[in-house]
Design a protein around this motif. Structure first.
Motif, PDB file in Angstrom:
ATOM      1  N   SER A  16       0.796  -1.231   0.000  1.00  8.85           N
ATOM      2  CA  SER A  16       0.000   0.000   0.000  1.00  8.85           C
ATOM      3  C   SER A  16       0.830   1.283   0.000  1.00  8.85           C
ATOM      4  CB  SER A  16      -0.943   0.005   1.210  1.00  8.85           C
ATOM      5  OG  SER A  16      -0.204  -0.134   2.412  1.00  8.85           O
ATOM      6  N   ILE A  17       2.136   1.188  -0.150  1.00 12.78           N
ATOM      7  CA  ILE A  17       2.958   2.399  -0.175  1.00 12.78           C
ATOM      8  C   ILE A  17       2.806   3.097  -1.528  1.00 12.78           C
ATOM      9  CG2 ILE A  17       5.312   3.307  -0.010  1.00 12.78           C
ATOM     10  CD1 ILE A  17       5.969   0.976   1.820  1.00 12.78           C
ATOM     11  N   GLN A  18       2.814   4.433  -1.510  1.00 13.19           N
ATOM     12  CA  GLN A  18       2.655   5.220  -2.734  1.00 13.19           C
ATOM     13  C   GLN A  18       3.787   6.253  -2.854  1.00 13.19           C
ATOM     14  OE1 GLN A  18      -1.182   7.045  -3.056  1.00 13.19           O
ATOM     15  NE2 GLN A  18      -2.292   5.245  -2.393  1.00 13.19           N
ATOM     16  N   MET A  19       4.082   6.621  -4.072  1.00 13.61           N
ATOM     17  CA  MET A  19       4.991   7.731  -4.359  1.00 13.61           C
ATOM     18  C   MET A  19       4.337   8.595  -5.429  1.00 13.61           C
ATOM     19  SD  MET A  19       8.740   5.876  -4.462  1.00 13.61           S
ATOM     20  CE  MET A  19       9.680   7.382  -4.190  1.00 13.61           C
ATOM     21  N   SER A  20       4.452   9.924  -5.287  1.00  8.77           N
ATOM     22  CA  SER A  20       3.836  10.812  -6.266  1.00  8.77           C
ATOM     23  C   SER A  20       4.697  12.049  -6.444  1.00  8.77           C
ATOM     24  CB  SER A  20       2.423  11.210  -5.837  1.00  8.77           C
ATOM     25  OG  SER A  20       2.475  11.974  -4.652  1.00  8.77           O
ATOM     26  N   GLY A  21       4.462  12.753  -7.529  1.00 11.57           N
ATOM     27  CA  GLY A  21       5.218  13.975  -7.803  1.00 11.57           C
ATOM     28  C   GLY A  21       4.928  14.489  -9.184  1.00 11.57           C
ATOM     29  N   LYS A  22       5.913  15.168  -9.765  1.00 14.61           N
ATOM     30  CA  LYS A  22       5.714  15.815 -11.057  1.00 14.61           C
ATOM     31  C   LYS A  22       6.968  15.655 -11.904  1.00 14.61           C
ATOM     32  CE  LYS A  22       3.349  19.685 -11.299  1.00 14.61           C
ATOM     33  NZ  LYS A  22       2.293  19.474 -12.327  1.00 14.61           N
ATOM     34  N   VAL A  23       6.755  15.470 -13.212  1.00 11.00           N
ATOM     35  CA  VAL A  23       7.838  15.384 -14.193  1.00 11.00           C
ATOM     36  C   VAL A  23       7.694  16.553 -15.161  1.00 11.00           C
ATOM     37  CG1 VAL A  23       8.878  14.005 -16.037  1.00 11.00           C
ATOM     38  CG2 VAL A  23       7.936  12.869 -14.014  1.00 11.00           C
ATOM     39  N   LEU A  24       8.773  17.306 -15.359  1.00 12.67           N
ATOM     40  CA  LEU A  24       8.772  18.441 -16.272  1.00 12.67           C
ATOM     41  C   LEU A  24      10.015  18.396 -17.151  1.00 12.67           C
ATOM     42  CD1 LEU A  24       7.737  21.285 -13.791  1.00 12.67           C
ATOM     43  CD2 LEU A  24       6.262  20.172 -15.476  1.00 12.67           C
ATOM     44  N   LYS A  25       9.939  19.059 -18.294  1.00 14.61           N
ATOM     45  CA  LYS A  25      11.101  19.172 -19.165  1.00 14.61           C
ATOM     46  C   LYS A  25      12.060  20.237 -18.636  1.00 14.61           C
ATOM     47  CE  LYS A  25       8.897  17.831 -23.531  1.00 14.61           C
ATOM     48  NZ  LYS A  25       8.595  18.289 -24.914  1.00 14.61           N
ATOM     49  N   ALA A  26      13.338  19.949 -18.768  1.00 12.95           N
ATOM     50  CA  ALA A  26      14.344  20.920 -18.354  1.00 12.95           C
ATOM     51  C   ALA A  26      14.257  22.163 -19.217  1.00 12.95           C
ATOM     52  CB  ALA A  26      15.744  20.310 -18.470  1.00 12.95           C
ATOM     53  N   PHE A  27      14.688  23.283 -18.641  1.00 16.96           N
ATOM     54  CA  PHE A  27      14.815  24.583 -19.297  1.00 16.96           C
ATOM     55  C   PHE A  27      13.473  25.260 -19.533  1.00 16.96           C
ATOM     56  CE2 PHE A  27      15.975  27.709 -22.535  1.00 16.96           C
ATOM     57  CZ  PHE A  27      17.089  28.261 -21.938  1.00 16.96           C
ATOM     58  N   SER A  28      12.505  24.548 -20.125  1.00 19.62           N
ATOM     59  CA  SER A  28      11.211  25.177 -20.415  1.00 19.62           C
ATOM     60  C   SER A  28      10.189  24.924 -19.318  1.00 19.62           C
ATOM     61  CB  SER A  28      10.652  24.647 -21.743  1.00 19.62           C
ATOM     62  OG  SER A  28      10.308  23.277 -21.627  1.00 19.62           O
ATOM     63  N   PHE A  29      10.375  23.857 -18.536  1.00 19.04           N
ATOM     64  CA  PHE A  29       9.417  23.428 -17.510  1.00 19.04           C
ATOM     65  C   PHE A  29       8.051  23.107 -18.099  1.00 19.04           C
ATOM     66  CE2 PHE A  29      12.271  26.157 -14.803  1.00 19.04           C
ATOM     67  CZ  PHE A  29      12.971  25.078 -14.293  1.00 19.04           C
ATOM     68  N   ALA A  30       8.036  22.700 -19.351  1.00 21.06           N
ATOM     69  CA  ALA A  30       6.795  22.232 -19.970  1.00 21.06           C
ATOM     70  C   ALA A  30       6.566  20.777 -19.577  1.00 21.06           C
ATOM     71  CB  ALA A  30       6.879  22.364 -21.491  1.00 21.06           C
ATOM     72  N   ALA A  31       5.303  20.387 -19.455  1.00 21.01           N
ATOM     73  CA  ALA A  31       4.983  18.988 -19.175  1.00 21.01           C
ATOM     74  C   ALA A  31       5.272  18.150 -20.415  1.00 21.01           C
ATOM     75  CB  ALA A  31       3.515  18.848 -18.776  1.00 21.01           C
ATOM     76  N   PRO A  32       5.858  16.983 -20.258  1.00 15.86           N
ATOM     77  CA  PRO A  32       6.140  16.132 -21.429  1.00 15.86           C
ATOM     78  C   PRO A  32       4.859  15.571 -22.013  1.00 15.86           C
ATOM     79  CG  PRO A  32       6.621  14.947 -19.406  1.00 15.86           C
ATOM     80  CD  PRO A  32       6.279  16.357 -19.000  1.00 15.86           C
ATOM     81  N   GLU A  33       4.880  15.318 -23.309  1.00 16.10           N
ATOM     82  CA  GLU A  33       3.699  14.758 -23.958  1.00 16.10           C
ATOM     83  C   GLU A  33       3.436  13.319 -23.500  1.00 16.10           C
ATOM     84  OE1 GLU A  33       4.060  15.112 -28.150  1.00 16.10           O
ATOM     85  OE2 GLU A  33       4.177  17.303 -28.138  1.00 16.10           O
ATOM     86  N   LYS A  34       4.507  12.571 -23.315  1.00 22.37           N
ATOM     87  CA  LYS A  34       4.362  11.179 -22.890  1.00 22.37           C
ATOM     88  C   LYS A  34       5.610  10.801 -22.106  1.00 22.37           C
ATOM     89  CE  LYS A  34       3.921   6.449 -24.665  1.00 22.37           C
ATOM     90  NZ  LYS A  34       3.913   5.599 -25.886  1.00 22.37           N
ATOM     91  N   ALA A  35       5.440  10.489 -20.842  1.00 21.88           N
ATOM     92  CA  ALA A  35       6.590  10.119 -20.016  1.00 21.88           C
ATOM     93  C   ALA A  35       6.155   9.094 -18.982  1.00 21.88           C
ATOM     94  CB  ALA A  35       7.191  11.341 -19.335  1.00 21.88           C
ATOM     95  N   PHE A  36       7.118   8.266 -18.577  1.00 21.92           N
ATOM     96  CA  PHE A  36       6.881   7.255 -17.556  1.00 21.92           C
ATOM     97  C   PHE A  36       7.852   7.465 -16.400  1.00 21.92           C
ATOM     98  CE2 PHE A  36       5.407   5.337 -21.495  1.00 21.92           C
ATOM     99  CZ  PHE A  36       4.203   4.764 -21.123  1.00 21.92           C
ATOM    100  N   VAL A  37       7.389   7.131 -15.210  1.00 17.61           N
ATOM    101  CA  VAL A  37       8.245   7.141 -14.028  1.00 17.61           C
ATOM    102  C   VAL A  37       8.597   5.698 -13.695  1.00 17.61           C
ATOM    103  CG1 VAL A  37       8.421   7.765 -11.600  1.00 17.61           C
ATOM    104  CG2 VAL A  37       7.259   9.287 -13.204  1.00 17.61           C
ATOM    105  N   LEU A  38       9.881   5.460 -13.435  1.00 21.07           N
ATOM    106  CA  LEU A  38      10.399   4.116 -13.215  1.00 21.07           C
ATOM    107  C   LEU A  38      10.971   4.010 -11.812  1.00 21.07           C
ATOM    108  CD1 LEU A  38      12.484   3.976 -16.531  1.00 21.07           C
ATOM    109  CD2 LEU A  38      10.035   3.573 -16.274  1.00 21.07           C
ATOM    110  N   LEU A  39      10.614   2.943 -11.110  1.00 19.30           N
ATOM    111  CA  LEU A  39      11.096   2.724  -9.750  1.00 19.30           C
ATOM    112  C   LEU A  39      11.899   1.417  -9.714  1.00 19.30           C
ATOM    113  CD1 LEU A  39      10.793   4.204  -7.020  1.00 19.30           C
ATOM    114  CD2 LEU A  39       8.948   2.611  -6.474  1.00 19.30           C
ATOM    115  N   TYR A  40      13.143   1.506  -9.205  1.00 22.45           N
ATOM    116  CA  TYR A  40      14.050   0.354  -9.189  1.00 22.45           C
ATOM    117  C   TYR A  40      14.483   0.010  -7.764  1.00 22.45           C
ATOM    118  CZ  TYR A  40      14.887   0.526 -14.268  1.00 22.45           C
ATOM    119  OH  TYR A  40      14.763   0.481 -15.633  1.00 22.45           O
ATOM    120  N   SER A  41      14.414  -1.265  -7.428  1.00 21.05           N
ATOM    121  CA  SER A  41      15.052  -1.732  -6.201  1.00 21.05           C
ATOM    122  C   SER A  41      16.514  -2.081  -6.457  1.00 21.05           C
ATOM    123  CB  SER A  41      14.311  -2.950  -5.634  1.00 21.05           C
ATOM    124  OG  SER A  41      14.321  -4.023  -6.565  1.00 21.05           O
ATOM    125  N   ASN A  42      16.872  -2.277  -7.711  1.00 23.25           N
ATOM    126  CA  ASN A  42      18.274  -2.446  -8.109  1.00 23.25           C
ATOM    127  C   ASN A  42      18.920  -1.063  -8.089  1.00 23.25           C
ATOM    128  OD1 ASN A  42      20.732  -2.812  -9.373  1.00 23.25           O
ATOM    129  ND2 ASN A  42      19.917  -4.052 -11.058  1.00 23.25           N
TER     130      ASN A  42
END
Length: 575
Positions: free
Chosen positions: A137-163
């Motif tokens: 039941s643990i959650q993580m949340s936040g925001k992803v933006l493009k560098a320099f312009s701070f525009a939201a990306p058209e399509k992006a994924f967030v990846l979580l690794y235990s490695n």
């Protein structure tokens, strides 16, 4: 009696005919605007001890699947994507992969489920199950933006690794995946307690790996220890407000990406990136260093070569050897010897005549703050000022005015006419034929310009008081048309001025130039190098005519990340 019955029949037919002719089409009920509703599922959503290979989800109306491949996110990823079909009022999910023990899985359908009648969307429905006795039941949340312009990306994924190995996002599939929405927001749900690193990617080849040079990528320097003891003070058992900044790594290798010979005496070479130092050049088969002149542009990524030797000018192809260097991933110097051939092809638009351009060609009114510049088609070998005259016209009297014609510090073909101006005064500038001579001994035709100096009535001024300034900050003033109007490099808290600005809306941007190269730099993951930080002033600045606008800007103040403009091109290196 028969006639009477016949007449009654005719009247009844006519009544039916006219009645039918005036029937209004049924309007039906109100338009369906509700999304499909889930009535039940087998097994139940959020089931534990899951041990079947098929799931059936039942709806209150007929449904269909739209863009399932793009919308569906399975987390943790499965080697084989489940087989999912719409069957009337139900959806069938067949699990084709073997499942891990004591693992919680989430199948997020995004906007893939719609009804058949009006295409109403059931948004972000997630079917969740656990192969163990509990749901993580643990959650993580936040925001992803493009560098320099701070525009939201058209399509992006967030990846979580235990490695936690740095090569993990380059070579392996993540433990958990989440898709960003149109604003760049993300949420990873049902995470197993462990230690993680988090990344984001605009995945060009849809394999959840950072393995292409043009993919946008983001990494976070933190390591997250997620367990229930760590999150015991959080009612939501969540880690929130994570920020990930996507960047495209700058290529390392430098090369000539474009070359052309616009005229017989002018060659142009454009490099893919700014060079570390000025390139050394020489003719391929001889060292005729006195038979050409060259200049780099301000950003050090393009080169103009003017030929002065008549033999080389007459050749259709002339060749140079370029000698330059760049630094590789290990910061070692890589030297390049590049032979570049320039070929001239005569066309009907080919320009060979020596010429000059100036704003004086276009207008007779010159604003008091606008410099009067002369742009020549090739560098000059001589300016004969005895053949050039500037006079002020006072009534019918011509009053000689002292002047100078000064070369630009960067462009060999640019000169500025300097003199003491008087607002509302009229001037006459004349130059005899031959007053300006090019390096190819071509002479400019005679010139005559009558112009008036007019006051700055359509401008405003912006004064910015900066505080908490770190060394080497680039302050940019950006128009509402995405154009960089002006920039200043500051190293301490101070007041800076942007004068004679047109009426309109502007934005301020601060680039923290850590490597002191005069431009914004992207990141490099393998070096654990984040992008150079950028801040944007919290509000737009509206300038009006004849106004002085003053603002205070504390560069330590935290401001909300927001898009300034989509993809402003970064500044180039300044040497």
């Amino acid at each position: 009696m028969k006639a009477f019955n016949r007449n009654i029949g005719i009247l009844f037919f006519l009544f039916l005919f006219y009645s039918c002719a005036n029937v209004v089409a049924p309007t039906g009920g109100p338009k369906d605007i509700e999304s499909p509703k889930i009535e039940s599922s087998i097994p139940l959503n959020k089931s534990t001890n899951f041990n079947t290979n098929e799931v059936l989800i039942y709806f209150d109306e007929f449904v269909q699947l739209k863009n399932l491949q793009a919308e569906l996110v399975v987390s943790p990823p499965m080697e084989e994507t489940p087989e999912i079909k719409s069957l009337g009022k139900k959806i069938s999910i067949k699990i084709l992969d073997s499942l891990s023990q004591d693992q919680t899985y989430t199948l997020n359908f995004g906007e893939a489920i719609i009804d058949i009648t009006e295409s109403n969307t059931l948004k972000n429905f997630a079917y969740i199950f656990s192969t163990g006795s509990n749901l993580d039941s643990i959650q993580m949340s936040g925001k992803v933006l493009k560098a320099f312009s701070f525009a939201a990306p058209e399509k992006a994924f967030v990846l979580l690794y235990s490695n936690l190995n740095d090569t993990a996002p380059l070579t392996t599939i993540p433990d958990y995946i989440a898709k960003c929405n149109k604003n760049g927001d993300f949420k990873i749900q049902n995470i197993k307690p462990s230690v993680y690193k988090i990344y984001a990617i605009a995945d060009a080849n849809n394999n959840y790996k950072f393995d292409l040079p043009n993919e946008l990528f983001a990494f976070n320097d933190s390591i997250y220890t997620l367990n229930y003891d760590y999150l015991k003070d959080s009612l939501s058992k969540a880690v929130n407000d994570i920020e990930l900044i996507l960047f495209e790594e700058e290529p390392i290798k430098r090369y000539v990406k474009e070359k052309k010979r616009e005229t017989r005496n002018l060659c142009l070479a454009v490099f893919n990136l700014p060079l570390e130092e000025k390139v050394k050049i020489k003719f391929l088969k001889s060292d005729l260093s006195n038979n050409y002149v060259f200049e780099f542009n301000k950003s050090n990524d393009s080169l103009k070569i003017w030929l002065t030797d008549s033999v080389q000018i007459k050749k259709d192809t002339t060749s140079f050897v370029f000698n330059y260097f760049y630094f590789d991933n290990q910061d070692s110097v890589v030297e390049v010897l590049d032979t570049v051939h320039f070929t001239y092809k005569e066309t009907k638009d080919s320009k060979t005549k020596f010429s000059m351009e100036s704003l004086l060609h276009k207008t007779g009114n010159v604003s008091e703050h606008i410099p009067i510049q002369f742009i020549f088609s090739s560098p000059l070998s001589k300016i004969d000022t005895s053949m050039i005259h500037l006079v002020e016209l006072v009534d019918s009297i011509k009053k000689p005015i002292p002047f100078s014609i000064n070369p630009d510090s960067i462009k060999l073909t640019k000169y500025t006419l300097d003199f003491s101006r008087k607002v509302k005064s009229t001037y006459l500038f004349t130059a005899d034929s031959g007053a300006f001579k090019s390096i190819n001994n071509q002479e400019l035709d005679s010139l005559k310009f009558l112009f008036k100096i007019v006051p700055n009535e359509k401008t405003g001024n912006l004064f910015v008081t900066l505080s908490n300034v770190n060394p080497n900050v680039i302050i940019q003033l950006v128009s509402d048309k995405d154009k960089i109007i002006s920039e200043k490099i500051v190293s301490k808290s101070q007041k800076i001025e942007f004068k004679n600005l047109s009426e309109g809306s502007y934005k301020l941007k601060a680039i923290f130039d850590e490597n002191k190269n005069g431009r914004w730099n992207s990141g490099k993951y393998i070096k654990k190098q984040q992008v150079e930080d950028v801040k944007i002033y919290s509000t737009d600045i509206t300038l009006k005519l004849n106004w002085d606008f003053e603002i205070q800007w504390d560069l330590n103040e935290k401001t909300e990340r927001k898009s300034i403009v989509p993809e402003i091109k970064p500044l180039k290196d300044k040497k």
